[in-house]
Write a protein that holds these residues in place. Structure first.
Motif, short mmCIF file in Angstrom:
data_model
loop_
_atom_site.label_atom_id
_atom_site.label_comp_id
_atom_site.label_asym_id
_atom_site.label_seq_id
_atom_site.Cartn_x
_atom_site.Cartn_y
_atom_site.Cartn_z
N HIS A 389 -21.03 40.44 8.88
CA HIS A 389 -19.77 39.71 8.98
C HIS A 389 -19.69 38.63 7.88
O HIS A 389 -18.73 38.60 7.10
CB HIS A 389 -19.66 39.08 10.37
N HIS A 393 -17.24 38.00 4.27
CA HIS A 393 -16.54 36.82 3.75
C HIS A 393 -17.05 36.50 2.34
O HIS A 393 -16.29 36.21 1.42
CB HIS A 393 -16.83 35.59 4.61
N GLU A 417 -10.28 37.01 8.03
CA GLU A 417 -11.20 37.78 8.87
C GLU A 417 -11.17 39.29 8.60
O GLU A 417 -11.85 40.05 9.27
CB GLU A 417 -10.95 37.49 10.35
N SER A 420 -14.56 40.49 6.71
CA SER A 420 -15.72 40.31 7.58
C SER A 420 -15.71 41.35 8.71
O SER A 420 -16.73 41.98 9.00
CB SER A 420 -15.74 38.90 8.15
ZN LIG Z 1 -15.56 35.14 10.15
#
Ligand SMILES: [Zn+2]
Length: 601
Positions: A389, A393, A417, A420
Motif C-alpha cells: 500500500h 503511494h 488512495e 495504494s
Molecule cells: Zn494510503
C-alpha cells in the motif's frame, strides 16, 4: 520475547536516509532561518501584482519556491520527530516548522486576493502563456474560485467567522479525547480492562462473543450519554458549512465542499445509487459469514470478527519486499526496477523502534529527493499488505515528481488512495495464484478483500449518505437533534445491514464516534478511490497494454489536472456509475468464490 529495538540498536540499512533532505540538523537550522527571511521578503511584494505580467510571474514563482522549501523543512522535522517522538529537540523543530508554516501563510496572504482582483481576462491569458506553464494548475484553480470569492471586506469577515465555525470540531475533539470515559470492559482473559474508542476494534475482533458485545454496547452507550452535547456540536458544524456555502454563493454545502476538486454532485449521488444496488450482495456476504461463525443471529458487534483459518503469511522484510516486487510485475519491468531501489537506497524506515510513531505512511512531498515510507513492519499478512500500500503511494509520488515541475507534482486527496489500493489488489490477486489449492490461504485472502470492500465501499458510502442527509435537513430548516440524527443513522444501518443482521438499537449512536464528520463530505473519496482502483487493477491484470499504459500515465500526473480528469486519463470515468458498478461486480465475484471455499470440506 525479542528485545525492543531503539534508534541506536536498529540496523541502519533498515532505516530511512534523511540526509537526502538535509545533510544534518545544522543544515536544517540554516534552511529554516533562510526561509523565514524569504517569507518576510515575499510579503513586501504585496500590492505589486497590478503592475503587470513580470511582477505576477515573480510573485507566483517565488511563492511556489517558498511552498516547496516549506515542505522540505517540515518533512525533515516531522520524520526526525517520528523516529523517536520523545526527543525534545525534534519536538521543538517540528513545532517551529508548524509555526513557520502559518507565518508564511500570513506572508503570502495577499497573493490570492490580488490575483483575483486582476482585470477580467488576465488570468485566462496567463494560463495560456508558456512562461506560466509551471503554474497553470494553480492559476486555473484560482480562476475557478473567482465566482465564489467576495470583496476584501467580506472575505475579512468570513476569515474572522472561520474561527467561530471551527469551534464545534475543537469541542468535539476535546469532549471525545479528553473528557469522555467509556469505563471498563471485559477482555479476552476475563479480566476487566479499560475501554477506549481506539481499542474498540480489537475487542470487536475477539472470538469470544461476550467480549465483543460488552465492548460494543459500552462504547455506544458511552457516546449516548453525551448524545445531546455531541448532537448540538454536529448541528453547529453542519450549520457552519451551510452558512459558509450560502455566503459564497453556492447552491448547497455539498456543492461547496466538492467544488475545489471539480467534482460535481452527480458523482456523489451516483456513488450512493450504485452502492445501493450492491446491498443485496453485501447481505449475501454477511449471511455466509454468519453461518461460518456458527451464529443463529448476526448482531452489529459480530461483523468485524475474522474467520480464523490458522493461516497467515510470515515474511521478514526482505521476503516481503521481494513479494511486493513480484506482485507489481504486471505494472511493467521499469516500475519493478524503479521500485526495487526503495529498500537498498533506504527510502523505508522498516522496524518498530522505541517511541517511534505508530502506523504507516508515505511522504513524497520533497520534490527532488526520493519518496520516504514509514512502516512498523510485522511478519503478518497485514505487514506485507501495508508495505504494498505505502509503496503504491511512494511510486505515485516518485513518477509525479520525476515528470511534473515542483509546483504541480503533488496529487490531491481525491486520487491519493488509488495507486495504494491498486497495489493491494495486485498483491491479493498474486497471492491467490501463489496459494492456489490452499483452502485456508484462499479463505484468508478473499475474506480480507471482502472486509476491505465492506468497510471502504459500503461503510464509507453510508457515512457519505448520512452527512448529505444531515446537511439537507439543515438547508430545509429542519432541526438536527439527538433524536432526528440517531433515527436517520439507524434507518441507514437498517438499509445497509438489515438484510443479514439484527440491527441493534445501540448502533443509532455510532455516528457520534466518527471524527471525519467534522471534515464534511470527505469520506466519499475513500469509496470512489477504492472503486477506481479496483477497476484499474482489473484492467491491468487483463493484460491489455493500452490499459496499463493509461494507468502508468496517470501515475505521472501529480496535481497537474483536476482529479476527475486525471482518472479519465487512467481509464475510469467517475462521473458515471460504471466504475462503482464494476467494483461491485468484482465484489459479487469474490462473494461467490468465498461461498464456494467455505462450502468445501
Ligand atoms: Zn494510503
Amino acid at each position: 520475547m525479542e528485545q525492543e529495538l531503539t534508534r541506536a540498536t536498529v540496523d541502519p540499512h533498515y532505516t530511512w536516509d534523511v540526509t537526502r533532505i538535509y545533510a544534518s540538523d545544522e543544515a536544517w537550522e540554516q534552511a529554516y532561518a533562510a526561509l523565514r527571511e524569504d517569507g518576510k521578503a515575499f510579503a513586501a511584494l504585496a500590492g505589486t501584482l497590478s503592475s503587470g505580467r513580470e511582477a505576477i510571474l515573480t510573485a507566483i514563482s517565488r511563492y511556489a519556491k517558498l511552498e516547496a522549501a516549506m515542505s522540505r523543512v517540515y518533512c525533515y522535522a516531522m520524520m526526525k520527530q517520528n523516529e523517536d517522538t520523545t526527543v525534545g529537540k525534534y519536538q521543538g523543530m517540528l513545532a517551529q516548522a508548524a509555526s513557520l508554516a502559518s507565518e508564511l501563510g500570513a506572508d503570502g496572504a495577499f497573493l490570492m486576493p490580488e490575483l483575483l482582483a486582476l482585470p477580467d481576462g488576465t488570468l485566462e491569458a496567463l494560463i495560456d502563456d508558456p512562461d506560466f506553464a509551471e503554474y497553470d494548475a494553480m492559476l486555473r484553480s484560482a480562476l475557478r474560485m473567482k465566482p465564489h470569492t467576495l470583496t476584501a471586506r467580506e472575505e475579512q469577515l468570513l476569515a474572522m467567522a472561520g474561527d467561530v465555525c471551527g469551534a464545534p470540531e475543537n469541542a468535539y475533539d476535546l469532549l471525545t479525547d479528553a473528557d469522555m470515559d467509556l469505563g471498563m470492559t471485559r477482555g479476552d482473559d476475563g479480566k476487566k480492562t479499560k475501554l477506549t474508542d481506539a481499542r474498540l476494534l480489537s475487542f470487536l475482533n475477539s472470538h469470544d462473543r461476550a467480549v465483543r458485545k460488552a465492548a460494543y454496547v459500552n462504547t455506544m452507550n458511552g457516546y449516548g450519554k453525551l448524545g445531546n452535547a455531541i448532537s448540538a456540536l454536529y448541528a453547529g458544524q453542519v450549520k457552519a458549512d451551510v452558512f459558509m456555502a450560502k455566503a459564497r454563493g453556492y447552491e448547497s454545502a455539498r456543492q461547496a465542499a466538492l467544488y475545489p476538486d471539480e467534482v460535481g454532485e452527480d458523482v456523489y449521488d451516483s456513488l450512493i445509487e450504485a452502492v445501493h444496488g450492491g446491498i443485496g450482495t453485501l447481505s449475501e456476504y454477511l449471511r455466509i459469514k454468519k453461518e461460518q461463525l456458527g451464529l443463529s443471529v448476526m448482531h452489529m458487534y459480530d461483523m468485524y470478527v475474522d474467520i480464523d483459518t490458522g493461516f497467515d503469511i510470515r515474511m521478514d522484510i526482505g521476503e516481503a519486499f521481494d513479494t511486493f516486487l513480484k506482485a507489481v510485475a504486471p505494472l511493467g519491468e521499469d516500475y519493478v526496477k524503479d521500485a526495487s531501489r526503495a529498500l537498498p537506497e533506504r527510502w523505508i524506515d522498516v522496524y518498530e523502534t522505541k517511541n517511534k510513531r505508530g502506523g504507516a505512511y508515505s511522504c513524497g512531498s520533497v520534490h527532488d529527493t526520493t519518496p520516504y515510507v514509514l512502516l512498523n513492519h510485522k511478519k503478518t499478512y497485514d505487514g506485507l499488505s501495508t508495505l504494498c500500500h505505502e509503496m503504491g503511494h511512494a511510486m505515485h509520488s516518485f513518477y509525479s515528481n520525476k515528470t511534473q515541475p515542483e509546483a504541480k507534482a503533488e496529487y490531491t486527496i481525491f486520487v491519493a488512495e488509488v495507486a495504494s489500493t491498486c497495489n493491494e489488489i495486485l498483491l491479493s490477486e498474486y497471492l491467490m495464484k501463489q496459494y492456489e489449492g490452499n483452502r485456508e490461504a484462499q479463505i484468508m485472502l478473499v475474506g480480507n478483500l471482502l472486509e476491505h470492500f465492506r468497510t471502504t465501499v459500503f461503510r464509507q458510502t453510508m457515512f457519505a449518505e448520512f452527512e448529505h442527509k444531515a446537511h439537507r435537513m439543515a438547508e430545509a430548516d429542519k432541526p438536527l437533534t439527538k433524536d432526528s440524527l440517531c433515527e436517520m443513522y439507524y434507518d441507514l444501518n437498517k438499509l445497509y445491514y438489515g438484510g443479514a443482521c439484527k440491527v441493534d438499537k445501540e448502533v443509532a449512536n455510532e455516528w457520534m464516534r466518527i471524527p471525519h464528520f467534522y471534515s464534511s463530505f470527505y469520506v466519499y473519496k475513500y469509496a470512489t478511490g477504492f472503486c477506481a482502483a479496483v477497476a484499474l487493477a482489473r484492467g491491468i491484470l487483463s493484460g491489455d497494454p493500452e490499459k496499463l499504459a493509461a494507468y502508468r500515465k496517470f501515475l505521472t500526473l501529480g496535481g497537474s489536472m483536476p482529479p476527475i480528469e486525471e482518472l479519465k486519463v487512467a481509464g475510469v470515468d467517475m462521473s458515471t456509475p460504471q466504475p462503482v458498478c464494476e467494483a461491485l461486480d468484482y465484489f459479487a465475484e469474490l462473494v461467490g468464490v468465498y461461498s464456494g471455499l467455505l462450502a468445501e470440506e
